[in-house]
Every structure is written in structure tokens, then in C-alpha cells.
Motif scaffolding. Structure first.
Motif, short mmCIF file in Angstrom:
data_model
loop_
_atom_site.label_atom_id
_atom_site.label_comp_id
_atom_site.label_asym_id
_atom_site.label_seq_id
_atom_site.Cartn_x
_atom_site.Cartn_y
_atom_site.Cartn_z
N ALA A 113 0.84 -1.21 0.00
CA ALA A 113 0.00 0.00 0.00
C ALA A 113 0.88 1.26 0.00
CB ALA A 113 -0.93 0.01 1.21
N ASN A 114 1.96 1.24 0.76
CA ASN A 114 2.87 2.40 0.77
C ASN A 114 3.55 2.59 -0.58
OD1 ASN A 114 2.22 2.89 3.40
ND2 ASN A 114 4.19 2.29 4.27
N ALA A 115 3.96 1.49 -1.19
CA ALA A 115 4.61 1.60 -2.49
C ALA A 115 3.62 2.16 -3.52
CB ALA A 115 5.13 0.24 -2.94
N ALA A 116 2.37 1.70 -3.47
CA ALA A 116 1.36 2.21 -4.40
C ALA A 116 1.14 3.70 -4.18
CB ALA A 116 0.05 1.44 -4.22
N ALA A 117 1.13 4.12 -2.90
CA ALA A 117 0.96 5.55 -2.59
C ALA A 117 2.09 6.37 -3.23
CB ALA A 117 0.94 5.76 -1.07
N VAL A 118 3.30 5.85 -3.14
CA VAL A 118 4.46 6.54 -3.73
C VAL A 118 4.31 6.62 -5.25
CG1 VAL A 118 6.94 6.36 -4.14
CG2 VAL A 118 6.03 5.97 -1.84
N ALA B 82 -3.73 1.61 3.65
CA ALA B 82 -3.44 2.93 3.10
C ALA B 82 -1.96 3.23 3.14
CB ALA B 82 -4.21 4.00 3.87
N GLY B 83 -1.56 4.14 2.27
CA GLY B 83 -0.22 4.71 2.28
C GLY B 83 -0.36 6.21 2.26
N VAL C 125 1.48 9.99 1.85
CA VAL C 125 2.63 10.79 1.43
C VAL C 125 2.34 12.26 1.71
CG1 VAL C 125 4.21 11.37 -0.45
CG2 VAL C 125 3.11 9.13 -0.42
N LEU C 126 3.20 12.88 2.50
CA LEU C 126 3.01 14.26 2.92
C LEU C 126 4.20 15.08 2.44
CD1 LEU C 126 1.97 13.45 6.61
CD2 LEU C 126 0.43 14.06 4.73
N ASN C 127 3.93 16.00 1.54
CA ASN C 127 5.00 16.87 1.07
C ASN C 127 6.23 16.08 0.62
OD1 ASN C 127 5.99 19.36 0.44
ND2 ASN C 127 6.42 19.98 2.54
N GLY C 128 6.00 15.06 -0.17
CA GLY C 128 7.11 14.28 -0.72
C GLY C 128 7.72 13.27 0.22
N GLN C 129 7.17 13.13 1.44
CA GLN C 129 7.72 12.18 2.40
C GLN C 129 6.69 11.09 2.71
OE1 GLN C 129 9.74 14.72 5.71
NE2 GLN C 129 8.40 16.09 4.58
N LEU C 130 7.15 9.85 2.70
CA LEU C 130 6.28 8.73 3.02
C LEU C 130 6.18 8.58 4.53
CD1 LEU C 130 4.74 6.17 2.01
CD2 LEU C 130 6.92 4.96 2.15
N LEU C 131 4.93 8.63 5.05
CA LEU C 131 4.73 8.49 6.50
C LEU C 131 4.80 7.02 6.88
CD1 LEU C 131 4.08 9.80 9.23
CD2 LEU C 131 1.67 9.53 8.70
N SER C 132 5.90 6.64 7.51
CA SER C 132 6.07 5.24 7.92
C SER C 132 5.39 4.97 9.25
CB SER C 132 7.56 4.92 8.08
OG SER C 132 8.21 5.01 6.85
N GLY C 133 5.52 5.90 10.18
CA GLY C 133 5.01 5.68 11.53
C GLY C 133 6.11 5.11 12.43
N ALA C 134 5.94 5.32 13.74
CA ALA C 134 6.98 4.96 14.70
C ALA C 134 7.29 3.46 14.67
CB ALA C 134 6.57 5.39 16.12
N GLN C 135 6.25 2.64 14.47
CA GLN C 135 6.46 1.19 14.35
C GLN C 135 6.12 0.73 12.92
OE1 GLN C 135 4.76 2.37 17.22
NE2 GLN C 135 6.66 2.22 18.38
N SER D 11 3.70 1.42 11.16
CA SER D 11 2.30 1.01 11.07
C SER D 11 1.36 2.16 10.69
CB SER D 11 1.84 0.40 12.39
OG SER D 11 2.53 -0.81 12.63
N ALA D 12 1.90 3.27 10.21
CA ALA D 12 1.02 4.31 9.69
C ALA D 12 0.23 3.72 8.52
CB ALA D 12 1.82 5.51 9.23
N GLY D 13 -1.01 4.16 8.37
CA GLY D 13 -1.83 3.68 7.26
C GLY D 13 -2.54 2.36 7.52
N GLU D 14 -2.49 1.86 8.75
CA GLU D 14 -3.21 0.61 9.07
C GLU D 14 -4.67 0.95 9.35
OE1 GLU D 14 -2.33 -2.34 8.70
OE2 GLU D 14 -0.15 -2.33 8.64
N VAL D 15 -5.26 1.66 8.41
CA VAL D 15 -6.57 2.26 8.60
C VAL D 15 -7.73 1.26 8.64
CG1 VAL D 15 -5.89 4.48 7.62
CG2 VAL D 15 -6.74 2.67 6.12
#
Lengths: 300, 300
Positions: free
Chosen positions: A109-114, A139-140, A142-152, A154-158
Motif C-alpha cells: 500500500a505504501n509503495a502504491a501511494a508513492v 493505506a499509504g 505521502v506528505l509533502n514528498g515524504q512517506l509516512l512510515s510511523g513509529a512502528q 504502522s502508519a496507514g493501518e486504517v
């Protein structure tokens, strides 16, 4: 163009491994697809063979998208249900040892967002949330060209967001989780329950087109659930664009005209006219395209 | 320390305007408070007078925190309910014209998030979501040193997240919105309804301490709602830390021991042990401290 920059992107799925040679605009210059081997060792050999004759013209780093859960810090497959033989495998180390290339590993999902951010629906957007609606919901971001990974990571585990505290319970998810109400699986279950049909989304959308009253009722409820989760993401992140992909969005011509007004009704009035909801543009190649761009993106 | 860097932070509230002279560690070197004037023109004059003798030792840019809604792109108050005379006022332009100083304008939840990130509970965290629980619920999000504003400056409007599609309806919010179920106002309403008591959180928490069964039942439901919204934010953003502030958190000694396990039960098992929930540390000065740091922070 002889001197065009090209990159290799790999998309590991439960059924097939896709490999793409992608140029800087996100065009697929060459593409191969092969059945996913049973073990990751074979998988790495396969990828190595699939991409051997691209090496000369491609950038060195290779992006790899794969289904989660994964431990991105260690480059490790955890226990992805669709890749039973690949569990607990330290992929990145093994890949780099075998190929001598730097490997950028990311969940699909993150790769697709990119991919959608750099070369797809969001190529002019400053920020986007890509949401995939298929068996599950992920979900993935991307904020201002940066992929939000999350501390663990797990960002985007919506899919596990609670939208209906009194709602349906499903193993492994919160009661009333978004995924258990608005995924393709949720739709399929309802269609089976009510109509005895097996194929889910496709059949429901056909009945909706024929204005079947019962189908419309089920569809409207499903759209309402989908809209709730999207509205929640809008109220947390307020991205410039929401991009929708995944198998269920093959029905986008029927889904979007219902979904857009439903989301509007669930966001603050000040956001009603600014929420942009777009279908993904990269299609089945989104994985390889997104993966190929992973070396370019910063993590947040 | 003579050469210590100091900054001016202003916190405009419905009742008082607070001004602080803040050093680089977030200590309040000097502090003043005055009743909020009826009009923004008077307000700017008041701020100018309150801070006049700090000018020599303070950095030039001044941070101002105020209640939303506001149009941050234009530096404009929209229609904040607690500042009726200030509606539709172009604050930043007027402030800069009057004082000759650069003004960094921000909504109060975002400013508090910045304060807690730089000098409070999150000073060692890479990312945090600050959530204020009082009359309403709002949030500010800092990711890797950058304040998430959102495309329409509406990131962190988490009070309108839907956590219970079949839940209570409240004007201006979604049905089953987090704020209508988990805010101080929601708690107050329940306490009035069940016990006929007027003060809300304070009285309920006293009854909870006395193990009153009915109070415990109400409290547990409220904790459950609060946990749902926090879990949702964790599943979208996966911040390193959740920081809780606002009036209701005066009862943090009673709230947190119930809330932490409730959130654990609502996040993926892989996140159970990594979600950090901390009370805000800057207390009533969070507004001026956070505001003073606004010139230092990048927007996302």
C-alpha cells in the motif's frame, strides 16, 4: 532516449511476482511476471533472473513492494497470510547478499501511494492518502514528498479504525472496524447472505445498475461505511487528495458518483468543496511503478 | 544567562490573553495575563502594551496561538465561538502593521502540540499527536519536527471523526462523532442526566473514586469512547507518542490507569506495547510556550 534514467521495481504478491523497468516519468519500459515461488530463497533467485538483462541500463538500487505485515527496520517478512512459505524471512539482507544491490523494501500500500504520488493521480498534489479497497483495507500516506512510515512502521493501518463501536465483530480486527464493514470482503459477505451470490462486488454492482432495490440498500450502506472511514482520515490528516485503488475500485464508475457526495456529508462544511477523491491511475502496474520510485522518497 | 535566546508567545483565549517571555528550554521567564478585550483592535493594542518591555531582550518574531476556526493562509480569524467580537478579522496583517514584528499565527491545539514536542512530554519523541480534551476535542500533530497543517489547515480536526455510526447526533458534528461521545461536554451531559449534578468531570471522577457503580459504568463507557478515537489516530498515523491535555485531564490520575489498557485492547497486537500515552507537561502555560516556538517549526 539513450540516457534516460531507468529503475527496477519488484512487486511480490501471493500469486505472482511482477518486475518492471520504469523510466523517470513512471512509464513501464519493460515488464515481466512469473508465478510466486514457494520459498523466499527461490523468490530471490527468480527476481535475479527476471531482471538480469535490465542491469546494465538500470539504476543500482531496487525497490521491492510486498504484502505486510513486515518489519521494515530489519527488512523482514513477518507472517503475510498470502505468502505462507516466506514467514520470518530476512529478505533485505538475503536480497542484497545475492544481488549485490541496495534493496528498498516497503509494504504494497505504501509503495502504491508513492507510485500514485510521483506518477499517478497525485502527481500534482502536495499530499495524498492512497487507500486500497480489496480483501482488506490499507493505506499509504505521502506528505509533502515524504512517506509516512510511523513509529512502528504502522502508519496507514486504517482498516482497523473503529467507525461503528456497536458494529460487526471480526477476528483480528476491532469491533466495528472499517475493514470489516467497507472492504470487498464485507461486501461479498452481504451479497452472499442476501442474494446467495458468490462473486461479491461485481455482482452487486450489476444489480445496482439494474436499480434492484435490495442491492441499492446494501450498496448505500456499504458506501456510507466507506465514506465514514475516508471522512475520518480527512479529519485527522486533511490531505490534498484521497486516491482510491484496489480490486473493488474496478467498479469506480458506479462507486465514485455515490461515494463523493457521501464523503461530503461527513466532513466539516469548510472542507466539503476541497476534498478531492480520485481513482488510482497506475492500474495493475502500480506495485512495480511505486516500488521503482522507493529509492527517491524520504521517510517521515 | 545574559545571552540566552528568549521569545515572546501569546495565547489568546475567550477569557484572557496570556503573554509569556520564554527561553530556549521552554521555561517561562516572565508571564502576564489580562482580560480579553471585546475587539481585536483593542486586543492588538493590549498585546503590544503587555510585551513592550520584553522587546529589547526577545527575538523579533512573535508566535500567537488562538482558538479556531481560522484561515491560516490569510492570518484570519473566522468565527471562533469564544471570541464573538473578533470574527472575520485579518489578525496577522493588523498585528504586523501595528507592531512591526513578524507574527506566526496558529490554532491553540497545534501550538500546544509544538510546545509539548519541543519542551514538554514529547521532548524526546520523534513524532507526537497532542490531543486536548475539554469542551471539545482537538489535536495537533508533529511529525519529525514538522507541524502537520493539512491542505486546508484542518489536520487534527479529530473531534469530528466517526467512532460510532449509530451513535449520538450533535449539531455541527457527524453522528457518532468522537467529540460528542468523549469530550468533557459529553461527560458533563451524562453526569447531569444520571445524577442531576452540574459540574461534570470533576464530580464524576469523585464518584468513581468512591467506587459508585453507576458512576463507574458511565466512566467506563466514556473511557471506551476516548480509547476508540485514540486507537483510530494510532492506526492512521502511528505516532511515537500520544500526549493528552485539556481541562478534563486534570483528572489524569484517575483517567490514565483506565485509559491505557483500553487503548491497548483497541490497537493491533504488534502495537500494544509500543503506544506511549503521556499527560501534557506544560500545564496552563502550554499556549504561550507553544506559541513562542512557532517561529522555529516547519509546516508540513
Amino acid at each position: 532516449m539513450k540516457n534516460e534514467i531507468k529503475r527496477i521495481g519488484i512487486d511480490i504478491g501471493g500469486t505472482t511476482i511482477k518486475a518492471g523497468l520504469i523510466n523517470d516519468r513512471g512509464d513501464v519500459v519493460d515488464h515481466r511476471e512469473i508465478e510466486t515461488p514457494k520459498t523466499p530463497e527461490e523468490g530471490i533467485n527468480t527476481i535475479s533472473e527476471m531482471t538480469a538483462d535490465w542491469q546494465k541500463e538500470a539504476e543500482e538500487a531496487v525497490g521491492v513492494a510486498a504484502p505486510g505485515p513486515m518489519d521494515l527496520a530489519r527488512g523482514l517478512f513477518l507472517d503475510p497470510p498470502n505468502l505462507p512459505g516466506w514467514h520470518d524471512f530476512l529478505f533485505v539482507d538475503a536480497f542484497q547478499k545475492k544481488t549485490g544491490k541496495r534493496c528498498l523494501f516497503e509494504n504494497d500500500a505504501n509503495a502504491a501511494a508513492v507510485g500514485e504520488y510521483i506518477a499517478g493521480a497525485g502527481r500534482d498534489a502536495k499530499s495524498l492518502v492512497y487507500i486500497t479497497i480489496s480483501t482488506g483495507i490499507g493505506a499509504g500516506i505521502v506528505l509533502n514528498g515524504q512517506l509516512l512510515s510511523g513509529a512502528q512502521f504502522s502508519a496507514g493501518e486504517v482498516g482497523n479504525m473503529i467507525i461503528s463501536e456497536e458494529g460487526a465483530a471480526q477476528a483480528g480486527l476491532n469491533q466495528g472496524a472499517w475493514e470489516s464493514l467497507a472492504s470487498g470482503t464485507a461486501m461479498k459477505k452481504k451479497v452472499k447472505e442476501v442474494f446467495g451470490l458468490e462473486e461479491g462486488a461485481k455482482e452487486l454492482l450489476q444489480l445496482v445498475e439494474k436499480k434492484d432495490a435490495e442491492a441499492l440498500r446494501i450498496f448505500d450502506r456499504w458506501i456510507g461505511h466507506l465514506a465514514s472511514g475516508i471522512a475520518n482520515i480527512v479529519h485527522v490528516i486533511n490531505p490534498e487528495m484521497i486516491v482510491l485503488g484496489g480490486g473493488v475500485m474496478q467498479g469506480k464508475e458506479i462507486i465514485l458518483p455515490h461515494l463523493k457526495p457521501a464523503v461530503k456529508r461527513k466532513v466539516y462544511a469548510s472542507l466539503e468543496d476541497s476534498v478531492m477523491i480520485e481513482p488510482a491511475r497506475l492500474g495493475t502496474k502500480t506495485g512495480v511503478i511505486g516500488a521503482s520510485f522507493l529509492p527517491l522518497i524520504q521517510r517521515l
